[in-house]
Write an enzyme that holds these catalytic residues in place. Structure first.
Site, PDB file in Angstrom:
ATOM      1  N   GLU A  93       0.821  -1.216   0.000  1.00 48.34           N
ATOM      2  CA  GLU A  93       0.000   0.000   0.000  1.00 48.34           C
ATOM      3  C   GLU A  93       0.846   1.252   0.000  1.00 48.34           C
ATOM      4  OE1 GLU A  93      -3.388  -1.912   2.862  1.00 48.34           O
ATOM      5  OE2 GLU A  93      -2.886   0.193   3.085  1.00 48.34           O
ATOM      6  N   CYS A 123       2.910  -6.197  15.863  1.00 47.14           N
ATOM      7  CA  CYS A 123       2.127  -5.338  16.769  1.00 47.14           C
ATOM      8  C   CYS A 123       0.659  -5.755  16.682  1.00 47.14           C
ATOM      9  CB  CYS A 123       2.307  -3.872  16.394  1.00 47.14           C
ATOM     10  SG  CYS A 123       4.049  -3.407  16.321  1.00 47.14           S
ATOM     11  N   HIS A 137       3.417   4.090  22.061  1.00 43.81           N
ATOM     12  CA  HIS A 137       2.123   3.455  22.371  1.00 43.81           C
ATOM     13  C   HIS A 137       1.913   3.011  23.816  1.00 43.81           C
ATOM     14  CE1 HIS A 137       1.648   3.604  18.123  1.00 43.81           C
ATOM     15  NE2 HIS A 137       2.397   2.553  17.856  1.00 43.81           N
ATOM     16  N   CYS A 142      -2.272   1.507   7.356  1.00 44.44           N
ATOM     17  CA  CYS A 142      -1.681   0.798   6.227  1.00 44.44           C
ATOM     18  C   CYS A 142      -1.673  -0.702   6.485  1.00 44.44           C
ATOM     19  CB  CYS A 142      -0.267   1.280   5.972  1.00 44.44           C
ATOM     20  SG  CYS A 142      -0.204   2.392   4.584  1.00 44.44           S
TER      21      CYS A 142
HETATM   22  N1  SAH Z   1       6.651   0.012  11.348  1.00 39.38           N
HETATM   23  C1  SAH Z   1       6.741   1.399  11.558  1.00 39.38           C
HETATM   24  C2  SAH Z   1       6.106   2.226  10.464  1.00 39.38           C
HETATM   25  C3  SAH Z   1       4.813   1.708   9.896  1.00 39.38           C
HETATM   26  S1  SAH Z   1       3.430   1.691  10.993  1.00 39.38           S
HETATM   27  C4  SAH Z   1       6.167   1.771  12.903  1.00 39.38           C
HETATM   28  O1  SAH Z   1       5.535   0.932  13.536  1.00 39.38           O
HETATM   29  O2  SAH Z   1       6.401   2.896  13.322  1.00 39.38           O
HETATM   30  C5  SAH Z   1       3.051   3.433  11.090  1.00 39.38           C
HETATM   31  C6  SAH Z   1       2.261   3.841  12.304  1.00 39.38           C
HETATM   32  O3  SAH Z   1       0.939   3.327  12.204  1.00 39.38           O
HETATM   33  C7  SAH Z   1       2.816   3.315  13.610  1.00 39.38           C
HETATM   34  O4  SAH Z   1       2.868   4.350  14.561  1.00 39.38           O
HETATM   35  C8  SAH Z   1       1.794   2.283  13.995  1.00 39.38           C
HETATM   36  O5  SAH Z   1       1.782   2.042  15.361  1.00 39.38           O
HETATM   37  C9  SAH Z   1       0.526   2.876  13.475  1.00 39.38           C
HETATM   38  N2  SAH Z   1      -0.571   1.922  13.321  1.00 39.38           N
HETATM   39  C10 SAH Z   1      -0.511   0.658  12.884  1.00 39.38           C
HETATM   40  N3  SAH Z   1      -1.731   0.091  12.893  1.00 39.38           N
HETATM   41  C11 SAH Z   1      -2.594   1.029  13.335  1.00 39.38           C
HETATM   42  C12 SAH Z   1      -3.987   1.035  13.562  1.00 39.38           C
HETATM   43  N4  SAH Z   1      -4.736  -0.031  13.341  1.00 39.38           N
HETATM   44  N5  SAH Z   1      -4.545   2.176  14.020  1.00 39.38           N
HETATM   45  C13 SAH Z   1      -3.781   3.265  14.260  1.00 39.38           C
HETATM   46  N6  SAH Z   1      -2.446   3.311  14.059  1.00 39.38           N
HETATM   47  C14 SAH Z   1      -1.855   2.202  13.618  1.00 39.38           C
HETATM   48 FE1  SF4 Z   2       4.213  -2.819  14.122  1.00 38.86          FE
HETATM   49 FE2  SF4 Z   2       4.746  -0.904  12.304  1.00 38.86          FE
HETATM   50 FE3  SF4 Z   2       5.119  -3.501  11.718  1.00 38.86          FE
HETATM   51 FE4  SF4 Z   2       2.660  -2.584  11.991  1.00 38.86          FE
HETATM   52  S1  SF4 Z   2       4.107  -1.983  10.421  1.00 38.86           S
HETATM   53  S2  SF4 Z   2       3.486  -4.514  12.845  1.00 38.86           S
HETATM   54  S3  SF4 Z   2       2.923  -1.057  13.599  1.00 38.86           S
HETATM   55  S4  SF4 Z   2       6.194  -2.332  13.268  1.00 38.86           S
END
Ligand code: SAH
Ligand code: SF4
Length: 368
Positions: free
Chosen positions: A102, A126, A229, A346
């Site tokens: 995406e 996560c 978080h 995303c």
């Molecule tokens: N992996 C990196 C970058 C991609 S995720 C990171 O985790 O920082 C980008 C952001 O989107 C991160 O802050 C993540 O915690 C948040 N994110 C992921 N899934 C989400 C969701 N369902 N609702 C809100 N924020 C979310």
């Molecule tokens: Fe965690 Fe960022 Fe990976 Fe999603 S994209 S699992 S928020 S590290």
């Protein structure tokens, strides 16, 4: 013995120096490398092999080597969904091996931000993240990261708009794919190509400590965002398994190291989950954790995902959480629902694509 020809090399996967070395090695002048680089990244030309205006040596070099050994990364837009106000577009790009990633384009005329993916899937797991829920598939190459930027730049060019910011907040963990990410960003910033400003590019990490240290030591010129978080190891490890490997004490020490060396501030992301990390107690712990650091907290609304039952915090509680952080002297912003938080979901488009009804409802939510 069967013979397997090597797959073609994408020109988008080459650094400028590699391209220069290749062309000069084949007897061309250095100026041809600049011409080709400009065609790829400024003119966004999808078929430089067909250029009639290039000088003879470069034209012949491209024609003779096209597809074997050189080509361009393919990243075809298979789905493009606009929010109803038209300000956010989510693209699903299909890569050569049918993996889909995406890319999101959001903003206002003159202030567009691209949100790029760095991996297909993610290994970090996560619990609230759609990408984490799908697991790790593979790293993207520098060319695949650039191909996303090229796709959004082409869309913006159609409407006469320009890209201002880039955030690596799409699918994947940028610091888990460090080399490819840094190569792509250097390509994106190089003149006379796309020539983006490094300070307008933000790398977001879940807290891969060795990556933060390397980012600091290499004096990478991009902004750094940490997805925090939670302010206690217990809660953070429950949400982000990576915290078991690099607990808060190590993460904050790495942040301090970065701030001292770079003099830059860090943006801390905090996805609000009702009853989990939006309590006065977590706000107090967060303020304590960030005391003395040059920090800015971004509160983000949770986007619902199939694999996580948590719900986002109500407005009143979000405002109270924000006030508590601000009262401790730490700048704190609540992200608009259709801003970066749309990109923060995303991974959702890819996982929801097979369920068209859900995609439709997600889009109307984004349009708030
Ligand atoms: N992996 C990196 C970058 C991609 S995720 C990171 O985790 O920082 C980008 C952001 O989107 C991160 O802050 C993540 O915690 C948040 N994110 C992921 N899934 C989400 C969701 N369902 N609702 C809100 N924020 C979310
Ligand atoms: Fe965690 Fe960022 Fe990976 Fe999603 S994209 S699992 S928020 S590290």
């Amino acid at each position: 013995m069967s013979f397997h020809p090597s797959p073609p090399v994408s020109l988008y996967d080459l650094t400028f120096d590699q391209l220069l070395g290749t062309l000069v090695g084949d007897g061309l002048r250095p100026a041809h490398a600049t011409t080709l680089w400009r065609a790829l990244y400024r003119e966004l030309d999808p078929a430089p092999n067909l250029r009639a205006d290039f000088l003879g040596p470069l034209r012949r070099w491209l024609q003779e080597r096209w597809e074997a050994p050189y080509t361009l990364t393919t990243a075809d837009i298979t789905t493009c969904i606009s929010s109803s106000d038209g300000l956010t577009r989510k693209l699903l790009l299909r890569l050569h091996d049918a993996q889909e990633v995406e890319t999101v384009l959001m903003g206002y005329p003159g202030r567009f931000t691209a949100c790029l993916s760095t991996q297909a899937g993610c290994a970090m797991g996560c619990v609230f993240c759609a990408t984490g829920q799908m697991g790790f598939v593979r790293h993207l190459t520098p060319g695949e990261i650039m191909a996303q930027l090229i796709a959004v730049q082409r869309l913006l060019r159609e409407s006469g708009d320009a890209l201002r910011n880039v955030v690596l907040m799409g699918m994947g963990e940028p610091l888990h794919n460090y080399d490819a990410v840094m190569q792509a960003l250097a390509t994106a910033c190089r003149a006379p190509g796309m020539a983006l400003g490094p300070s307008r590019i933000s790398v977001s990490t879940v807290g891969v400590v060795p990556g933060i240290v390397r980012f600091t030591d290499e004096r990478q010129p991009y902004s750094l965002a940490i997805s925090l978080h939670a302010a206690t190891d217990e809660e953070r490890s429950a949400l982000l398994p990576v915290n078991q490997r690099w607990p808060l004490s190590e993460l904050i020490a790495a942040c301090r190291y970065y701030m001292e060396r770079s003099g830059a501030k860090i943006f801390f992301g905090w996805t609000l989950i009702a009853g989990r990390n939006d309590t006065p107690e977590q706000a107090r712990r967060l303020s304590e954790l960030l005391r003395g650091l040059n920090a800015h907290v971004n509160l983000i609304r949770l986007n619902a995902t199939a694999g996580f039952s948590g719900v986002t915090t109500e407005d009143v509680a979000a405002a109270a959480f924000q006030k508590s952080i601000q009262d401790a002297g730490i700048p704190c912003t609540i992200r608009q629902f259709r801003g970066i938080d749309v990109a923060a979901g995303c991974g959702q488009l890819r996982s929801e694509r097979t369920k068209p009804r859900k995609v439709a409802s997600m889009v109307s939510e984004e349009a708030v």
